[in-house]
Scaffold this motif. Structure first.
Motif, PDB file in Angstrom:
ATOM      1  N   TYR A 107       0.849  -1.193   0.000  1.00 36.26           N
ATOM      2  CA  TYR A 107       0.000   0.000   0.000  1.00 36.26           C
ATOM      3  C   TYR A 107       0.881   1.238   0.000  1.00 36.26           C
ATOM      4  CZ  TYR A 107      -3.353   3.521   1.544  1.00 36.26           C
ATOM      5  OH  TYR A 107      -4.129   4.651   1.639  1.00 36.26           O
ATOM      6  N   CYS A 108       0.673   2.071  -0.993  1.00 39.90           N
ATOM      7  CA  CYS A 108       1.375   3.346  -1.100  1.00 39.90           C
ATOM      8  C   CYS A 108       0.294   4.434  -1.151  1.00 39.90           C
ATOM      9  CB  CYS A 108       2.245   3.394  -2.353  1.00 39.90           C
ATOM     10  SG  CYS A 108       3.107   4.963  -2.559  1.00 39.90           S
ATOM     11  N   PRO A 109       0.046   5.133  -0.033  1.00 38.08           N
ATOM     12  CA  PRO A 109      -0.993   6.162  -0.037  1.00 38.08           C
ATOM     13  C   PRO A 109      -0.617   7.321  -0.952  1.00 38.08           C
ATOM     14  CG  PRO A 109       0.168   6.118   2.066  1.00 38.08           C
ATOM     15  CD  PRO A 109       0.706   5.002   1.250  1.00 38.08           C
ATOM     16  N   LEU A 110      -1.521   7.649  -1.879  1.00 36.99           N
ATOM     17  CA  LEU A 110      -1.266   8.705  -2.860  1.00 36.99           C
ATOM     18  C   LEU A 110      -2.295   9.817  -2.719  1.00 36.99           C
ATOM     19  CD1 LEU A 110      -0.671   6.396  -5.952  1.00 36.99           C
ATOM     20  CD2 LEU A 110       1.086   7.551  -4.607  1.00 36.99           C
ATOM     21  N   ILE A 111      -1.863  11.039  -3.002  1.00 41.68           N
ATOM     22  CA  ILE A 111      -2.763  12.189  -3.042  1.00 41.68           C
ATOM     23  C   ILE A 111      -2.537  12.922  -4.354  1.00 41.68           C
ATOM     24  CG2 ILE A 111      -2.927  12.491  -0.534  1.00 41.68           C
ATOM     25  CD1 ILE A 111      -0.802  14.719  -0.803  1.00 41.68           C
ATOM     26  N   THR A 135      -7.583   3.303   8.615  1.00 42.63           N
ATOM     27  CA  THR A 135      -7.891   4.714   8.874  1.00 42.63           C
ATOM     28  C   THR A 135      -7.268   5.603   7.808  1.00 42.63           C
ATOM     29  OG1 THR A 135      -8.011   4.310  11.249  1.00 42.63           O
ATOM     30  CG2 THR A 135      -7.650   6.582  10.558  1.00 42.63           C
ATOM     31  N   LEU A 136      -6.034   5.318   7.452  1.00 36.48           N
ATOM     32  CA  LEU A 136      -5.355   6.081   6.409  1.00 36.48           C
ATOM     33  C   LEU A 136      -6.098   5.949   5.081  1.00 36.48           C
ATOM     34  CD1 LEU A 136      -2.844   7.809   5.851  1.00 36.48           C
ATOM     35  CD2 LEU A 136      -1.600   5.717   5.422  1.00 36.48           C
ATOM     36  N   GLN A 137      -6.504   4.733   4.731  1.00 40.60           N
ATOM     37  CA  GLN A 137      -7.254   4.510   3.494  1.00 40.60           C
ATOM     38  C   GLN A 137      -8.583   5.254   3.523  1.00 40.60           C
ATOM     39  OE1 GLN A 137      -7.224   0.209   3.623  1.00 40.60           O
ATOM     40  NE2 GLN A 137      -5.508   0.079   2.195  1.00 40.60           N
ATOM     41  N   LYS A 138      -9.257   5.231   4.672  1.00 43.42           N
ATOM     42  CA  LYS A 138     -10.547   5.922   4.805  1.00 43.42           C
ATOM     43  C   LYS A 138     -10.369   7.420   4.627  1.00 43.42           C
ATOM     44  CE  LYS A 138     -14.035   7.021   8.188  1.00 43.42           C
ATOM     45  NZ  LYS A 138     -13.723   7.876   9.298  1.00 43.42           N
ATOM     46  N   GLU A 160      -7.276  27.409  18.521  1.00 44.57           N
ATOM     47  CA  GLU A 160      -7.499  25.984  18.286  1.00 44.57           C
ATOM     48  C   GLU A 160      -8.703  25.852  17.366  1.00 44.57           C
ATOM     49  OE1 GLU A 160      -6.960  22.591  21.288  1.00 44.57           O
ATOM     50  OE2 GLU A 160      -9.116  22.928  21.254  1.00 44.57           O
ATOM     51  N   TYR A 161      -8.610  24.934  16.398  1.00 45.61           N
ATOM     52  CA  TYR A 161      -9.680  24.747  15.418  1.00 45.61           C
ATOM     53  C   TYR A 161      -9.932  23.258  15.245  1.00 45.61           C
ATOM     54  CZ  TYR A 161     -12.265  25.119  11.011  1.00 45.61           C
ATOM     55  OH  TYR A 161     -13.222  25.040  10.036  1.00 45.61           O
ATOM     56  N   GLU A 162     -11.209  22.863  15.279  1.00 44.37           N
ATOM     57  CA  GLU A 162     -11.577  21.471  15.050  1.00 44.37           C
ATOM     58  C   GLU A 162     -12.103  21.340  13.635  1.00 44.37           C
ATOM     59  OE1 GLU A 162     -14.608  18.038  16.716  1.00 44.37           O
ATOM     60  OE2 GLU A 162     -13.964  19.636  18.062  1.00 44.37           O
ATOM     61  N   ILE A 163     -11.556  20.394  12.888  1.00 41.72           N
ATOM     62  CA  ILE A 163     -11.944  20.204  11.492  1.00 41.72           C
ATOM     63  C   ILE A 163     -13.340  19.577  11.457  1.00 41.72           C
ATOM     64  CG2 ILE A 163     -11.331  19.101   9.304  1.00 41.72           C
ATOM     65  CD1 ILE A 163      -8.396  19.177  10.326  1.00 41.72           C
ATOM     66  N   PRO A 164     -14.309  20.264  10.797  1.00 43.76           N
ATOM     67  CA  PRO A 164     -15.705  19.813  10.839  1.00 43.76           C
ATOM     68  C   PRO A 164     -16.058  18.675   9.890  1.00 43.76           C
ATOM     69  CG  PRO A 164     -15.547  21.867   9.621  1.00 43.76           C
ATOM     70  CD  PRO A 164     -14.173  21.570  10.143  1.00 43.76           C
ATOM     71  N   SER A 165     -15.292  18.476   8.818  1.00 41.28           N
ATOM     72  CA  SER A 165     -15.632  17.421   7.864  1.00 41.28           C
ATOM     73  C   SER A 165     -14.393  16.996   7.098  1.00 41.28           C
ATOM     74  CB  SER A 165     -16.700  17.912   6.882  1.00 41.28           C
ATOM     75  OG  SER A 165     -16.194  18.977   6.096  1.00 41.28           O
ATOM     76  N   GLY A 166     -14.547  15.926   6.343  1.00 37.60           N
ATOM     77  CA  GLY A 166     -13.439  15.456   5.516  1.00 37.60           C
ATOM     78  C   GLY A 166     -12.613  14.395   6.209  1.00 37.60           C
ATOM     79  N   PRO A 167     -11.466  14.064   5.617  1.00 37.14           N
ATOM     80  CA  PRO A 167     -10.661  12.957   6.118  1.00 37.14           C
ATOM     81  C   PRO A 167     -10.107  13.178   7.522  1.00 37.14           C
ATOM     82  CG  PRO A 167      -9.544  14.065   4.310  1.00 37.14           C
ATOM     83  CD  PRO A 167     -10.922  14.631   4.391  1.00 37.14           C
ATOM     84  N   PHE A 168      -9.911  14.418   7.936  1.00 35.49           N
ATOM     85  CA  PHE A 168      -9.378  14.702   9.264  1.00 35.49           C
ATOM     86  C   PHE A 168     -10.466  15.185  10.224  1.00 35.49           C
ATOM     87  CE2 PHE A 168      -5.672  15.133   6.481  1.00 35.49           C
ATOM     88  CZ  PHE A 168      -4.759  14.324   7.141  1.00 35.49           C
ATOM     89  N   MET A 169     -11.723  14.879   9.926  1.00 36.01           N
ATOM     90  CA  MET A 169     -12.854  15.322  10.724  1.00 36.01           C
ATOM     91  C   MET A 169     -12.650  14.980  12.203  1.00 36.01           C
ATOM     92  SD  MET A 169     -16.875  14.526  10.197  1.00 36.01           S
ATOM     93  CE  MET A 169     -17.046  12.983  11.059  1.00 36.01           C
ATOM     94  N   GLY A 170     -12.900  15.965  13.064  1.00 36.40           N
ATOM     95  CA  GLY A 170     -12.780  15.761  14.496  1.00 36.40           C
ATOM     96  C   GLY A 170     -11.391  16.029  15.054  1.00 36.40           C
TER      97      GLY A 170
END
Length: 155
Positions: A28-32, A92-95, A114-124
């Motif tokens: 597995y090689c995570p790509l963006i 988790t990384l794949q998700k 401080e900021y909490e990410i509301p959505s997306g891959p880093f949500m929470g």
């Protein structure tokens, strides 16, 4: 079978992944996708999320098989042993990478807050705001040991 992290030569992640797959090793090689600027144009290219690293899933007695492949330097070690990555961490990384939709508003966010990410891959995930531009926020996620840039959907 556990996952292991392999350190590769610079810019060899995709080639190593293809070669390992040909050997029948689960890899597995995570790509963006990033937008890169050349002198005459911009282009969207697929790049590794973790430069010089790929993950392999194999039995411990077969770990030496990977060194048949050119471009592999070594395993990543932790406390004198090859580091074992949990299945849940890979999942988790794949998700995170499958979830492409992220949106937020850059209103009233100040550096140092401080900021909490509301959505997306880093949500929470909570982070410290480092920089705020017109349509993006640079966040430091200390828990994950990364700095990310959040961009609005509408520039």
């Amino acid at each position: 079978m556990p996952w292991y992290a392999l350190y590769t030569e610079s810019r060899q992640e995709k080639k190593v992944t293809a070669r390992l797959e040909k050997l029948g090793i689960e890899v597995y090689c995570p790509l963006i996708i990033q937008e890169r600027q050349w002198s005459d144009r911009k282009k969207r290219v697929e790049v590794p999320l973790l430069p010089s690293y790929v993950f392999v899933k194999l039995e411990s007695h077969k770990r030496e098989l990977v060194f048949q492949i050119p471009g592999i330097v070594r395993y990543l070690y932790w406390l004198g042993q090859p580091a074992i990555i949990k299945d849940s961490e890979i999942e988790t990384l794949q998700k995170w990478l499958m979830d492409k939709v992220a949106s937020f508003e850059v209103i009233g966010i100040q550096p140092g807050a401080e900021y909490e990410i509301p959505s997306g891959p880093f949500m929470g995930q909570k982070g410290i705001v480092e920089k705020v531009n017109k349509n993006q926020v640079t966040l430091i996620l200390e828990q994950l040991g990364v700095k990310i840039i959040l961009k609005t959907a509408f520039p």
